[in-house]
Design a protein around this motif. Structure first.
Motif, PDB file in Angstrom:
ATOM      1  N   MET A   1       0.817  -1.206   0.000  1.00 45.35           N
ATOM      2  CA  MET A   1       0.000   0.000   0.000  1.00 45.35           C
ATOM      3  C   MET A   1       0.854   1.260   0.000  1.00 45.35           C
ATOM      4  N   GLU A   2       2.056   1.140   0.603  1.00 42.87           N
ATOM      5  CA  GLU A   2       2.960   2.293   0.569  1.00 42.87           C
ATOM      6  C   GLU A   2       3.392   2.597  -0.863  1.00 42.87           C
ATOM      7  N   GLU A   3       3.617   1.539  -1.664  1.00 46.55           N
ATOM      8  CA  GLU A   3       3.976   1.747  -3.070  1.00 46.55           C
ATOM      9  C   GLU A   3       2.816   2.377  -3.834  1.00 46.55           C
ATOM     10  N   ILE A   4       1.584   1.920  -3.581  1.00 48.06           N
ATOM     11  CA  ILE A   4       0.410   2.491  -4.251  1.00 48.06           C
ATOM     12  C   ILE A   4       0.264   3.955  -3.890  1.00 48.06           C
ATOM     13  N   LYS A   5       0.496   4.283  -2.603  1.00 47.65           N
ATOM     14  CA  LYS A   5       0.423   5.672  -2.175  1.00 47.65           C
ATOM     15  C   LYS A   5       1.420   6.529  -2.947  1.00 47.65           C
ATOM     16  N   ASN A   6       2.649   6.058  -3.090  1.00 43.96           N
ATOM     17  CA  ASN A   6       3.663   6.816  -3.833  1.00 43.96           C
ATOM     18  C   ASN A   6       3.291   6.945  -5.310  1.00 43.96           C
ATOM     19  N   MET A   7       2.734   5.870  -5.884  1.00 40.77           N
ATOM     20  CA  MET A   7       2.328   5.922  -7.296  1.00 40.77           C
ATOM     21  C   MET A   7       1.210   6.927  -7.503  1.00 40.77           C
ATOM     22  N   GLN A   8       0.244   6.991  -6.571  1.00 41.92           N
ATOM     23  CA  GLN A   8      -0.840   7.967  -6.708  1.00 41.92           C
ATOM     24  C   GLN A   8      -0.306   9.391  -6.620  1.00 41.92           C
ATOM     25  N   GLU A   9       0.643   9.629  -5.703  1.00 41.91           N
ATOM     26  CA  GLU A   9       1.191  10.977  -5.567  1.00 41.91           C
ATOM     27  C   GLU A   9       1.974  11.384  -6.805  1.00 41.91           C
ATOM     28  N   GLU A  10       2.636  10.422  -7.462  1.00 38.62           N
ATOM     29  CA  GLU A  10       3.431  10.731  -8.656  1.00 38.62           C
ATOM     30  C   GLU A  10       2.576  10.768  -9.919  1.00 38.62           C
ATOM     31  N   ASP A  11       1.350  10.224  -9.877  1.00 39.59           N
ATOM     32  CA  ASP A  11       0.488  10.216 -11.048  1.00 39.59           C
ATOM     33  C   ASP A  11       0.052  11.640 -11.390  1.00 39.59           C
ATOM     34  N   PRO A  12       0.154  12.067 -12.667  1.00 34.94           N
ATOM     35  CA  PRO A  12      -0.164  13.463 -13.036  1.00 34.94           C
ATOM     36  C   PRO A  12      -1.610  13.854 -12.782  1.00 34.94           C
ATOM     37  N   ALA A  13      -2.538  12.907 -12.785  1.00 32.78           N
ATOM     38  CA  ALA A  13      -3.942  13.230 -12.565  1.00 32.78           C
ATOM     39  C   ALA A  13      -4.361  12.960 -11.125  1.00 32.78           C
ATOM     40  N   ILE A  14      -4.054  11.772 -10.619  1.00 28.15           N
ATOM     41  CA  ILE A  14      -4.494  11.393  -9.279  1.00 28.15           C
ATOM     42  C   ILE A  14      -3.779  12.222  -8.213  1.00 28.15           C
ATOM     43  N   GLY A  15      -2.492  12.552  -8.480  1.00 23.81           N
ATOM     44  CA  GLY A  15      -1.741  13.336  -7.503  1.00 23.81           C
ATOM     45  C   GLY A  15      -2.370  14.693  -7.239  1.00 23.81           C
ATOM     46  N   ASP A  16      -2.777  15.391  -8.308  1.00 23.52           N
ATOM     47  CA  ASP A  16      -3.413  16.699  -8.130  1.00 23.52           C
ATOM     48  C   ASP A  16      -4.724  16.579  -7.370  1.00 23.52           C
ATOM     49  N   MET A  17      -5.534  15.578  -7.705  1.00 23.65           N
ATOM     50  CA  MET A  17      -6.816  15.422  -7.042  1.00 23.65           C
ATOM     51  C   MET A  17      -6.624  14.995  -5.583  1.00 23.65           C
ATOM     52  N   LEU A  18      -5.611  14.201  -5.289  1.00 26.66           N
ATOM     53  CA  LEU A  18      -5.343  13.782  -3.914  1.00 26.66           C
ATOM     54  C   LEU A  18      -4.958  14.976  -3.058  1.00 26.66           C
ATOM     55  N   ARG A  19      -4.138  15.864  -3.610  1.00 25.40           N
ATOM     56  CA  ARG A  19      -3.744  17.060  -2.856  1.00 25.40           C
ATOM     57  C   ARG A  19      -4.937  17.988  -2.631  1.00 25.40           C
ATOM     58  N   LEU A  20      -5.826  18.107  -3.631  1.00 27.51           N
ATOM     59  CA  LEU A  20      -7.002  18.959  -3.448  1.00 27.51           C
ATOM     60  C   LEU A  20      -7.923  18.396  -2.365  1.00 27.51           C
ATOM     61  N   LYS A  21      -8.112  17.089  -2.320  1.00 28.45           N
ATOM     62  CA  LYS A  21      -8.970  16.476  -1.307  1.00 28.45           C
ATOM     63  C   LYS A  21      -8.381  16.627   0.091  1.00 28.45           C
ATOM     64  N   ASN A  22      -7.065  16.599   0.193  1.00 28.40           N
ATOM     65  CA  ASN A  22      -6.420  16.743   1.503  1.00 28.40           C
ATOM     66  C   ASN A  22      -6.436  18.182   1.991  1.00 28.40           C
ATOM     67  N   ASN A  23      -6.423  19.166   1.088  1.00 34.75           N
ATOM     68  CA  ASN A  23      -6.285  20.568   1.478  1.00 34.75           C
ATOM     69  C   ASN A  23      -7.615  21.277   1.668  1.00 34.75           C
ATOM     70  N   GLN A  24      -8.713  20.788   1.100  1.00 35.64           N
ATOM     71  CA  GLN A  24      -9.988  21.487   1.223  1.00 35.64           C
ATOM     72  C   GLN A  24     -11.139  20.490   1.221  1.00 35.64           C
ATOM     73  N   ASP A  25     -12.239  20.894   1.865  1.00 34.80           N
ATOM     74  CA  ASP A  25     -13.415  20.047   1.960  1.00 34.80           C
ATOM     75  C   ASP A  25     -14.423  20.317   0.853  1.00 34.80           C
ATOM     76  N   GLU A  26     -14.506  21.580   0.412  1.00 35.61           N
ATOM     77  CA  GLU A  26     -15.466  21.940  -0.620  1.00 35.61           C
ATOM     78  C   GLU A  26     -14.894  21.706  -2.013  1.00 35.61           C
ATOM     79  N   LYS A  27     -15.788  21.447  -2.933  1.00 37.13           N
ATOM     80  CA  LYS A  27     -15.390  21.177  -4.312  1.00 37.13           C
ATOM     81  C   LYS A  27     -14.804  22.432  -4.950  1.00 37.13           C
ATOM     82  N   PRO A  28     -13.626  22.354  -5.577  1.00 40.47           N
ATOM     83  CA  PRO A  28     -13.026  23.537  -6.208  1.00 40.47           C
ATOM     84  C   PRO A  28     -13.895  24.045  -7.351  1.00 40.47           C
TER      85      PRO A  28
END
Length: 471
Positions: A1-28
């Motif tokens: 799961m640690e590898e999957i976490k790193n892959m999601q953070e490095e993914d050009p699409a999933i990484g951006d969405m993961l950071r948005l979900k962690n930083n704010q509750d409301e939809k951008p």
């Protein structure tokens, strides 16, 4: 799961969405995601269904039983592995597209996942039609069987049909060799009705034989190539009708079907066809035949005193009107058939020197057989719907309809002997030309001998390359 976490953070699409979900509750806002990856925009559209758990992005999926399932949003690096584990792997069963998609959906999600999963599916090109304008302009021949062997030794039926009049013939035969088929066509049909302009058949061995080819050439009959079974639809549809009729009259041992065929053919040719709105008898013979019921009760409106010349003119006018009506009704039926046939088209195009799978129905009927065989190399594009393909350098090329082909998407592309031969011959020719120019000798042709793929064992048995089948 640690590898999957790193892959999601490095993914050009999933990484951006993961950071948005962690930083704010409301939809951008939409304006805030204009510069994001296209897949990130798809994930933004389902913002409320995304959930971050243990720093890993999941998507909520509502099942049919109203329970919520968390699907792992798969990064691009592991999607091919997922498809391999849930489709190619032996424990995955190598199921079709629908089952593979369902297996993936219960575990993973990524945008447009269904588009990335190729389905086998036979192609479907638009229906091409050709109307006949007179009897014996085109006839079709097909073989029905094997059937239960009768007391007379018959096991097959040669079925022949005229496209215009819908006239049908059926000849019981013990076998369907080229000699048997050609003899029946000439003696039982052509000697009575004359030569047709065109003779349509499938690609059976008896129809592709040298004897059959010579017969058509001697009689001046054209024999076009029909690589698709739908091209023989006239006789194929009648074959089912004939079998249904025979089932109603054969004995319990089903070994007397050949004795019923003449009577059933008489009945079929005396009934009105749904396409022409006329009986085959009236269009082929110019009259209706007398059936037993007519002999019992007499023909209606019978006129004994008539002028022979007036009768001839009446026959001509009647046939002319009948031909016109048949042509009009056939056109309406053709439009209706094309409308229904062209629904759900799956048009495919291929270029020479590309690899394809071929749909071969006899393989499906074999035990543990797969219909898609190959891969085959596209040698030449004959028409928009007809291609010449070849399995290996030692095998004979065949003509196939485009609907029976699909792209080869394998990782390891087979050896293309056509390109290799061309490159080697060109390279050797250049070397020979330079050598001959330097010494002033006459040019000699360079013969390229390809490496044979067919080998022999020490006792002389031929070993051919193993067939592989499409996923």
């Amino acid at each position: 799961m640690e590898e999957i976490k790193n892959m999601q953070e490095e993914d050009p699409a999933i990484g951006d969405m993961l950071r948005l979900k962690n930083n704010q509750d409301e939809k951008p806002l939409r304006i805030d995601i204009l510069n994001l990856h296209p897949e990130a925009k798809v994930l933004w559209g389902m913002w409320e269904n995304l959930e971050v758990k243990d720093d890993i992005l999941y998507k909520q999926f509502l099942r049919e039983d109203n329970t919520i399932l968390l699907q792992l949003v798969a990064p691009q690096k592991i999607r091919e592995t997922i498809f391999h584990q849930l489709h190619h792997n032996k424990i995955a069963g190598h199921f079709g597209k629908d089952r593979t998609i369902n297996a993936i959906r219960t575990r993973f999600y990524w945008p447009r996942s269904t588009e990335n999963i190729p389905g086998p599916g036979v192609g479907k090109s638009p229906l091409r039609q050709s109307k006949s304008s007179a009897p014996l302009e085109r006839i079709n021949v097909d073989i029905v069987g094997p059937l239960p062997v009768t007391a007379n030794g018959n096991e097959y039926i040669i079925v022949l049909g005229d496209y215009y009049s819908k006239w049908k013939e059926a000849f019981p035969v013990p076998n369907h060799t080229a000699m048997t088929v050609a003899d029946k066509i000439i003696t039982e049909f052509i000697c009575r009705f004359g030569c047709p302009l065109q003779l349509h058949t499938d690609q059976g061995k008896e129809f592709e034989s040298h004897l059959f080819k010579i017969m058509c050439e001697k009689l001046g009959v054209q024999k076009p190539i029909l690589p698709h079974i739908a091209s023989s639809g006239l006789v194929e549809r009648y074959n089912r009708t004939l079998k249904q009729m025979l089932c109603m009259f054969v004995n319990e041992h089903r070994n007397d079907w050949d004795e019923h065929i003449p009577y059933l053919m008489m009945a079929y040719r005396s009934t009105v066809h749904s396409t022409t709105k006329c009986t085959p008898n009236s269009l082929m013979l110019g009259r209706e035949i007398r059936c037993p019921v007519d002999l019992m009760f007499g023909l209606p409106n019978t006129v004994n005193d008539f002028c022979q010349i007036e009768y001839v003119e009446w026959v001509k006018n009647t046939m002319r009107e009948a031909y016109k009506n048949v042509y009009d009704h056939s056109g309406q039926a053709a439009q209706r058939q094309k409308l229904y046939y062209d629904r759900g088209l799956k048009v495919r195009k291929f270029e020479p020197n590309c690899w394809v799978w071929r749909w071969y129905p006899p393989k499906v009927n074999q035990t543990l057989g797969l219909g898609w065989t190959g891969p085959y190399l596209v040698i030449e594009k004959i028409t928009d719907v007809t291609y010449k393909i070849q399995k290996s350098e030692q095998t004979k090329s065949i003509m196939v309809h485009v609907d029976h082909l699909k792209p080869y998407l394998g990782r390891n592309e087979p050896n293309n002997w056509v390109l290799n031969n061309t490159l080697n011959i060109s390279h050797q020719s250049d070397e020979s030309l330079n050598l001959d120019m330097s010494v002033g000798q006459a040019l000699t042709p360079v013969v390229y001998t390809p490496e044979r793929q067919i080998t022999k064992t020490r006792i002389g048995r031929t070993v051919r390359p193993r067939d592989i089948c499409s996923p």
